[in-house]
Motif scaffolding. Structure first.
Motif, PDB file in Angstrom:
ATOM      1  N   SER A  44       0.820  -1.211   0.000  1.00 44.17           N
ATOM      2  CA  SER A  44       0.000   0.000   0.000  1.00 44.17           C
ATOM      3  C   SER A  44       0.853   1.260   0.000  1.00 44.17           C
ATOM      4  O   SER A  44       0.461   2.283  -0.555  1.00 44.17           O
ATOM      5  CB  SER A  44      -0.953   0.012   1.199  1.00 44.17           C
ATOM      6  OG  SER A  44      -0.227   0.033   2.421  1.00 44.17           O
ATOM      7  N   GLU A  94      -0.531  -4.615   3.299  1.00 44.94           N
ATOM      8  CA  GLU A  94      -1.274  -3.393   3.613  1.00 44.94           C
ATOM      9  C   GLU A  94      -0.964  -2.976   5.039  1.00 44.94           C
ATOM     10  O   GLU A  94      -0.533  -3.781   5.864  1.00 44.94           O
ATOM     11  CB  GLU A  94      -2.774  -3.601   3.431  1.00 44.94           C
ATOM     12  CG  GLU A  94      -3.378  -4.628   4.366  1.00 44.94           C
ATOM     13  CD  GLU A  94      -4.882  -4.788   4.172  1.00 44.94           C
ATOM     14  OE1 GLU A  94      -5.476  -4.024   3.402  1.00 44.94           O
ATOM     15  OE2 GLU A  94      -5.463  -5.684   4.819  1.00 44.94           O
ATOM     16  N   ASP A 100      -5.368   2.426   4.951  1.00 45.77           N
ATOM     17  CA  ASP A 100      -5.373   2.167   3.507  1.00 45.77           C
ATOM     18  C   ASP A 100      -6.506   1.200   3.146  1.00 45.77           C
ATOM     19  O   ASP A 100      -6.273   0.167   2.514  1.00 45.77           O
ATOM     20  CB  ASP A 100      -4.024   1.593   3.061  1.00 45.77           C
ATOM     21  CG  ASP A 100      -3.495   0.517   4.009  1.00 45.77           C
ATOM     22  OD1 ASP A 100      -4.265   0.015   4.844  1.00 45.77           O
ATOM     23  OD2 ASP A 100      -2.302   0.167   3.911  1.00 45.77           O
TER      24      ASP A 100
END
Length: 306
Positions: A44, A94, A100
């Motif tokens: 991310s 992530e 995110d």
């Protein structure tokens, strides 16, 4: 030699050359097929992307979605290229904690149910304090980063078992470089433990807490800045009084989300002779994770020593 015989020899020679050429192409194709494909990874942010690249080496292709050091990550909007990359990813790293959320949404819309997803906040085991909010900036927490490195190594090994040993060695080497960072935090704690610190956002808190520093910033100030909300005049004055009253030894400033109210805090700190240490949420250009965090700690230690 008759013309027909010459033609027959030419045809045979040509056929032989063609056969040899065909054999050569077949071998080349076999070599190409035998080379394992790189593991496609989407991170991310370029923070997790850099860490993954250190562990995967040349056996991974890493796409970092948020990579612009001049951009506020909180205002990022994913695009179709991100969607395509996530739909093909074998491993996804992530941050989690609401930082995110677009990653999970795009994985779902891209129908990629097979990707191994590593959620750094979940790996950290960090939770919101009672009556407070979770600090999702776990890449400033070195024990969490070590745990994520192990999870990345395991995920890559599952995707590419032939290179599992290399991934494990790379993860161990990366974690060994985290040790001096924790040693520096301990040194700062010994020298300056209990000292007050002000922040504009919770970004560096795991680092400052591990360094023994006490955050004296009104929570309503840093939370409002992080959410992009206005700070009330009363809370702003309480925050600025930290500097005029010499209640803190340093201001740690998120340089990626500056605005009128954070600029007032920076100006007040400078006017009071309080050192300002800028930090960011994503990797600065030309830096890797270890070099970046080393620089952050060096700047913090230098500011506290003034």
């Amino acid at each position: 030699m008759s013309l027909s015989t010459s033609r027959r020899l030419a045809l045979l020679t040509g056929a032989s050359l063609a056969l040899l050429a065909g054999c050569g192409n077949s071998s080349d194709s076999a070599d190409a097929r035998s080379a394992p494909a790189r593991v496609s990874v989407v991170a991310s942010t370029n923070v997790w992307g850099d860490i993954t690249r250190r562990i995967g080496g040349d056996r991974v292709d890493v796409t970092s979605v948020i990579a612009d050091p001049d951009q506020d990550p909180h205002s990022y909007e994913a695009d179709p290229q991100n969607q395509l990359a996530l739909s093909k990813a074998k491993v996804v790293v992530e941050n989690g904690g609401g930082y995110d959320d677009f990653v999970d949404r795009m994985l779902k819309s891209g129908h990629n149910d097979s990707a191994q997803v590593i959620n750094a906040v979940e790996v950290s085991g960090r939770t919101a304090p009672e009556g407070g909010e979770l600090n999702e900036h776990v890449w400033y927490d070195f024990p969490t980063v070590a745990k994520v490195a192990d999870r990345v190594s395991a995920a890559l090994a599952k995707a590419d078992p032939a290179d599992a040993g290399a991934f494990g060695k790379n993860a161990a080497a990366f974690k060994a470089k985290l040790a001096p960072l924790e040693t520096e935090e301990a040194r700062i704690k010994k020298a300056h433990g209990g000292g007050g610190v002000a922040i504009t956002e919770p970004v560096p808190l795991y680092m400052t807490e591990a360094s023994g520093l006490v955050n004296r910033t009104p929570a309503r100030f840093s939370e409002a800045i992080e959410e992009g909300d206005d700070v009330s005049p009363r809370v702003l004055q309480e925050s600025l009084a930290l500097f005029s009253g010499k209640k803190v030894k340093v201001l740690v400033y998120n340089a990626q989300t500056s605005g009128p109210q954070t600029e007032k805090a920076e100006s007040a700190a400078e006017a009071a002779g309080i050192p300002v240490v800028p930090v960011t949420e994503t990797l600065p250009k030309g830096k890797d994770y270890i070099g970046w965090m080393t620089g952050n700690l060096d700047a913090l230690a230098s500011a506290l020593a003034k």
